[in-house]
Design a protein around this motif. Structure first.
Motif, PDB file in Angstrom:
ATOM      1  N   MET A   1       1.596  19.675  -3.721  1.00 16.73           N
ATOM      2  CA  MET A   1       1.986  18.894  -2.548  1.00 16.73           C
ATOM      3  C   MET A   1       3.225  19.518  -1.905  1.00 16.73           C
ATOM      4  N   LYS A   2       3.185  19.727  -0.595  1.00 19.92           N
ATOM      5  CA  LYS A   2       4.302  20.339   0.098  1.00 19.92           C
ATOM      6  C   LYS A   2       5.498  19.393   0.175  1.00 19.92           C
ATOM      7  N   ASP A   3       6.699  20.028   0.294  1.00 21.09           N
ATOM      8  CA  ASP A   3       7.931  19.239   0.302  1.00 21.09           C
ATOM      9  C   ASP A   3       7.980  18.264   1.475  1.00 21.09           C
ATOM     10  N   LYS A   4       7.474  18.673   2.652  1.00 24.65           N
ATOM     11  CA  LYS A   4       7.499  17.764   3.815  1.00 24.65           C
ATOM     12  C   LYS A   4       6.706  16.492   3.537  1.00 24.65           C
ATOM     13  N   LEU A   5       5.559  16.660   2.893  1.00 21.40           N
ATOM     14  CA  LEU A   5       4.737  15.499   2.568  1.00 21.40           C
ATOM     15  C   LEU A   5       5.424  14.639   1.512  1.00 21.40           C
ATOM     16  N   ARG A   6       6.021  15.281   0.513  1.00 23.92           N
ATOM     17  CA  ARG A   6       6.756  14.543  -0.515  1.00 23.92           C
ATOM     18  C   ARG A   6       7.886  13.738   0.113  1.00 23.92           C
ATOM     19  N   ASN A   7       8.637  14.393   1.024  1.00 18.04           N
ATOM     20  CA  ASN A   7       9.744  13.699   1.686  1.00 18.04           C
ATOM     21  C   ASN A   7       9.232  12.528   2.520  1.00 18.04           C
ATOM     22  N   GLY A   8       8.113  12.734   3.210  1.00 20.48           N
ATOM     23  CA  GLY A   8       7.553  11.672   4.045  1.00 20.48           C
ATOM     24  C   GLY A   8       7.131  10.463   3.236  1.00 20.48           C
ATOM     25  N   ILE A   9       6.480  10.718   2.102  1.00 19.16           N
ATOM     26  CA  ILE A   9       6.038   9.605   1.244  1.00 19.16           C
ATOM     27  C   ILE A   9       7.245   8.863   0.686  1.00 19.16           C
ATOM     28  N   ALA A  10       8.259   9.608   0.267  1.00 20.72           N
ATOM     29  CA  ALA A  10       9.465   8.970  -0.276  1.00 20.72           C
ATOM     30  C   ALA A  10      10.153   8.116   0.781  1.00 20.72           C
ATOM     31  N   LEU A  11      10.283   8.667   2.000  1.00 22.23           N
ATOM     32  CA  LEU A  11      10.958   7.934   3.071  1.00 22.23           C
ATOM     33  C   LEU A  11      10.150   6.735   3.564  1.00 22.23           C
ATOM     34  N   SER A  12       8.837   6.754   3.323  1.00 16.68           N
ATOM     35  CA  SER A  12       8.005   5.632   3.766  1.00 16.68           C
ATOM     36  C   SER A  12       8.355   4.334   3.043  1.00 16.68           C
ATOM     37  N   LEU A  13       9.147   4.442   1.982  1.00 17.27           N
ATOM     38  CA  LEU A  13       9.559   3.236   1.263  1.00 17.27           C
ATOM     39  C   LEU A  13      10.358   2.300   2.173  1.00 17.27           C
ATOM     40  N   VAL A  14      11.155   2.872   3.078  1.00 21.34           N
ATOM     41  CA  VAL A  14      12.007   2.048   3.958  1.00 21.34           C
ATOM     42  C   VAL A  14      11.165   1.165   4.878  1.00 21.34           C
ATOM     43  N   PRO A  15      10.224   1.725   5.664  1.00 26.61           N
ATOM     44  CA  PRO A  15       9.401   0.832   6.504  1.00 26.61           C
ATOM     45  C   PRO A  15       8.550  -0.134   5.682  1.00 26.61           C
ATOM     46  N   GLN A  16       8.141   0.288   4.484  1.00 22.58           N
ATOM     47  CA  GLN A  16       7.386  -0.635   3.628  1.00 22.58           C
ATOM     48  C   GLN A  16       8.220  -1.871   3.308  1.00 22.58           C
ATOM     49  N   LEU A  17       9.483  -1.644   2.932  1.00 21.79           N
ATOM     50  CA  LEU A  17      10.370  -2.764   2.592  1.00 21.79           C
ATOM     51  C   LEU A  17      10.564  -3.685   3.798  1.00 21.79           C
ATOM     52  N   LEU A  18      10.697  -3.105   4.979  1.00 21.11           N
ATOM     53  CA  LEU A  18      10.888  -3.905   6.192  1.00 21.11           C
ATOM     54  C   LEU A  18       9.642  -4.725   6.523  1.00 21.11           C
ATOM     55  N   ILE A  19       8.478  -4.113   6.365  1.00 20.08           N
ATOM     56  CA  ILE A  19       7.221  -4.819   6.656  1.00 20.08           C
ATOM     57  C   ILE A  19       7.016  -5.980   5.689  1.00 20.08           C
ATOM     58  N   VAL A  20       7.268  -5.728   4.396  1.00 20.57           N
ATOM     59  CA  VAL A  20       7.101  -6.791   3.400  1.00 20.57           C
ATOM     60  C   VAL A  20       8.098  -7.920   3.659  1.00 20.57           C
ATOM     61  N   PHE A  21       9.335  -7.562   4.041  1.00 21.93           N
ATOM     62  CA  PHE A  21      10.339  -8.584   4.376  1.00 21.93           C
ATOM     63  C   PHE A  21       9.873  -9.425   5.556  1.00 21.93           C
ATOM     64  N   TRP A  22       9.292  -8.779   6.553  1.00 22.19           N
ATOM     65  CA  TRP A  22       8.782  -9.498   7.732  1.00 22.19           C
ATOM     66  C   TRP A  22       7.626 -10.417   7.345  1.00 22.19           C
ATOM     67  N   LEU A  23       6.715  -9.909   6.530  1.00 21.51           N
ATOM     68  CA  LEU A  23       5.587 -10.730   6.095  1.00 21.51           C
ATOM     69  C   LEU A  23       6.050 -11.913   5.257  1.00 21.51           C
ATOM     70  N   GLY A  24       7.172 -11.735   4.554  1.00 20.21           N
ATOM     71  CA  GLY A  24       7.708 -12.839   3.766  1.00 20.21           C
ATOM     72  C   GLY A  24       8.092 -14.032   4.619  1.00 20.21           C
TER      73      GLY A  24
END
Length: 365
Positions: A1-24
């Protein structure tokens, strides 16, 4: 897996947390589109896929992942020491994938509409109402114990093995869904926990593997308590995540079982929660109420106490603290204390549906 993809998946945690907070803050959306839409399809798929296998696929996967993680760290220890930030990125990447999968396949159920609204009952109570319900449950539990044993001093022995308890619980769900369709349970997947001793040391009676939708029940648990534990874990499978709600479902389904031993299990379980609630606020009142409990019922409580004492260990509070933190992070602000919030639901339910019929004598002669 390329570093750009790894970085993207790791950074996707932030919008995930925001979406789950909104759904809460939007339980109506979660209820309509996830808990009653997407989730039933996912859960039934996994139960069909893994339910027929006699051992736990989830526990097997966990074990393999732990082995692979330890092997990776050991094998790459020099590289990790040399590039700690890359290792941290990889850890965040793994957590991001875990968090996405965990929420998608089960955990969004934490944010659904409270079950009290589905039953149209209140979930706020006063101390006097808790005492009233406790007294009613003492009568109910005593009567069931005496009917089973014929001797108020004799402990109840449930005459079924664990497989029979599983079968009878599934049958009870089949009957109750006619009255309460939202408790329907197609394609059962109930399994005895492979690591029962470990679960006992951790103070766990059962758990749902959210990634495989397998309900794991600790088979070492005293048999008189198993019917409620089993029904509780099925409650998680059908989409109820909060512990107070699955405790209530476990109690209700078991109490409505046609078998008197199951009814006793439910009544004794509910009574223990109510007595604990009274004890937290009024020790003297608790002593008065407990003195009214048949000796045979007290012996069942002693059996459970001795079981817990047998597996008591210095690490159990750590396990419970970790689990409590997990619950608080998932819409259960009381943490592990949320288990006891079943009392509020029971008071509301039995205010609407009394334990005793109006023409039934509520008082022991």
């Amino acid at each position: 897996m390329k570093d750009k993809l790894r970085n993207g998946i790791a950074l996707s945690l932030v919008p995930q947390l925001l979406i789950v907070f909104w759904l809460g803050n939007r339980p109506d959306l979660v209820e309509s589109y996830y808990s009653k839409g997407i989730y039933p399809v996912i859960s039934e798929f996994f139960r069909i896929l893994f339910g027929w296998i006699p051992f736990s696929i989830g526990e097997t996967i966990y074990t393999l992942l732990i082995i692979l993680a330890v092997r990776y760290v050991f094998k790459n220890r020099r590289r990790i020491k040399k590039h700690p930030w890359l290792f941290l990125r990889n850890v965040v990447l793994v957590f991001s994938v875990f968090y996405f999968t965990f929420n998608w396949v089960w955990a969004l159920n934490y944010y659904r509409i409270p079950i009290a609204e589905q039953f149209a009952i209140r979930d706020s109570v006063t101390p006097s109402e808790v005492v009233d319900l406790t007294e009613q449950l003492i009568l109910k539990t005593n009567r069931l114990q005496l009917e089973i044993t014929g001797d108020s001093t004799e402990m109840v022995e449930v005459p079924y093995d664990r497989e029979a308890i599983f079968d009878k619980t599934v049958e009870a769900y089949g009957r109750i869904q006619k009255e309460l369709p939202f408790l329907a349970y197609p394609f059962p997947s109930l399994k005895k926990a492979t690591l029962g001793a470990l679960a006992s040391y951790m103070g766990i009676g059962g758990y749902l593997n959210p990634f495989t939708n397998e309900a794991q029940v600790n088979g070492l648990t005293p048999v008189f308590r198993l019917p409620v534990v089993t029904a509780h874990e099925i409650g998680h499978q059908i989409g109820y995540a909060k512990e107070n709600e699955t405790n209530f479902i476990g109690y209700l389904v078991t109490m409505k079982n046609e078998d008197i031993h199951f009814q006793y299990s439910a009544a004794a379980y509910a009574l223990s929660h109510c007595l604990s609630a009274v004890r937290r606020t009024d020790e003297q009142q608790f002593e008065k109420l407990f003195a009214k409990v048949n000796t045979g019922v007290q012996e069942n409580y002693r059996e459970l106490y001795e079981f817990n004492l047998k597996y008591a260990n210095p690490f159990e509070p750590v396990f419970k603290s970790i689990f409590s933190t997990f619950l608080k992070a998932n819409q259960q602000k009381d943490g592990i204390k949320s288990y006891s919030k079943i009392v509020e639901l029971m008071v509301g339910y039995h205010d609407k549906f009394p334990i005793f019929r109006p023409d039934e004598n509520n008082y022991d002669k």
